[in-house]
Scaffold this motif. Structure first.
Motif, PDB file in Angstrom:
ATOM      1  N   PRO A  33      -7.174  18.015   7.142  1.00  0.00           N
ATOM      2  CA  PRO A  33      -7.146  16.875   6.150  1.00  0.00           C
ATOM      3  C   PRO A  33      -6.031  16.877   5.097  1.00  0.00           C
ATOM      4  CG  PRO A  33      -8.743  18.733   5.804  1.00  0.00           C
ATOM      5  CD  PRO A  33      -7.985  19.120   6.917  1.00  0.00           C
ATOM      6  N   LEU A  34      -5.634  15.909   4.968  1.00  0.00           N
ATOM      7  CA  LEU A  34      -4.487  15.412   4.139  1.00  0.00           C
ATOM      8  C   LEU A  34      -4.968  15.330   2.547  1.00  0.00           C
ATOM      9  CD1 LEU A  34      -2.519  13.102   6.280  1.00  0.00           C
ATOM     10  CD2 LEU A  34      -2.174  15.703   5.863  1.00  0.00           C
ATOM     11  N   PRO A  35      -4.651  16.268   1.672  1.00  0.00           N
ATOM     12  CA  PRO A  35      -5.121  16.242   0.275  1.00  0.00           C
ATOM     13  C   PRO A  35      -4.618  14.910  -0.235  1.00  0.00           C
ATOM     14  CG  PRO A  35      -3.428  17.981   0.560  1.00  0.00           C
ATOM     15  CD  PRO A  35      -3.605  17.290   1.736  1.00  0.00           C
ATOM     16  N   ARG A  36      -5.203  14.263  -0.998  1.00  0.00           N
ATOM     17  CA  ARG A  36      -5.106  12.957  -1.873  1.00  0.00           C
ATOM     18  C   ARG A  36      -5.318  13.026  -3.339  1.00  0.00           C
ATOM     19  NH1 ARG A  36      -3.523  10.956   2.752  1.00  0.00           N
ATOM     20  NH2 ARG A  36      -3.912   9.049   3.879  1.00  0.00           N
ATOM     21  N   LEU A  37      -4.669  12.481  -4.230  1.00  0.00           N
ATOM     22  CA  LEU A  37      -5.174  12.393  -5.563  1.00  0.00           C
ATOM     23  C   LEU A  37      -6.010  11.020  -5.867  1.00  0.00           C
ATOM     24  CD1 LEU A  37      -2.254  14.316  -7.484  1.00  0.00           C
ATOM     25  CD2 LEU A  37      -4.584  15.177  -6.971  1.00  0.00           C
ATOM     26  N   GLU A  38      -7.025  10.971  -6.290  1.00  0.00           N
ATOM     27  CA  GLU A  38      -7.584   9.756  -6.941  1.00  0.00           C
ATOM     28  C   GLU A  38      -6.937   9.466  -8.428  1.00  0.00           C
ATOM     29  OE1 GLU A  38      -8.472   5.997  -7.179  1.00  0.00           O
ATOM     30  OE2 GLU A  38      -8.571   6.924  -5.486  1.00  0.00           O
ATOM     31  N   THR A  39      -6.123   8.411  -8.405  1.00  0.00           N
ATOM     32  CA  THR A  39      -5.705   8.472  -9.781  1.00  0.00           C
ATOM     33  C   THR A  39      -6.351   7.236 -10.454  1.00  0.00           C
ATOM     34  OG1 THR A  39      -3.911   6.839  -8.997  1.00  0.00           O
ATOM     35  CG2 THR A  39      -3.243   9.329  -9.007  1.00  0.00           C
ATOM     36  N   GLY A  40      -6.799   6.467  -9.729  1.00  0.00           N
ATOM     37  CA  GLY A  40      -7.525   5.363 -10.340  1.00  0.00           C
ATOM     38  C   GLY A  40      -6.675   4.270 -10.484  1.00  0.00           C
ATOM     39  N   MET A  41      -5.511   4.149 -10.394  1.00  0.00           N
ATOM     40  CA  MET A  41      -4.480   3.272 -10.196  1.00  0.00           C
ATOM     41  C   MET A  41      -3.479   3.335  -8.968  1.00  0.00           C
ATOM     42  SD  MET A  41      -2.303   4.383 -13.405  1.00  0.00           S
ATOM     43  CE  MET A  41      -1.409   5.887 -13.392  1.00  0.00           C
TER      44      MET A  41
END
Length: 77
Positions: A33-41
């Protein structure tokens, strides 16, 4: 002279477009899995914005390779 230039153009076209090119094999995608940040924008430049006909929804597409759908009235995703 003009015929010579035309023959050079045709030869160049043949060499670039018609000769078989070697296949390029891309690496298989990683199964990890590739980590991703959900920034909301969006986290990069927004390149496209579109709305529905009634102006209820807006869709933005960004250079960060995301598309987001927004409720125009509230600004929520």
């Amino acid at each position: 002279m003009c015929l010579h230039k035309l023959s050079n153009v045709l030869l160049t076209f043949f060499l670039v477009c018609l000769l078989p090119t070697p296949f390029v094999h891309a690496a298989e995608p990683t199964p990890a899995p590739l980590p991703r940040l959900e920034t909301g924008m969006h986290t990069a430049v927004i390149w496209r914005i579109a709305t529905d006909r009634l102006g209820r929804w807006a869709v933005t597409a960004s250079e960060d390779k995301t598309a987001r759908v927004w409720a125009v009235a509230t600004g929520e995703q």
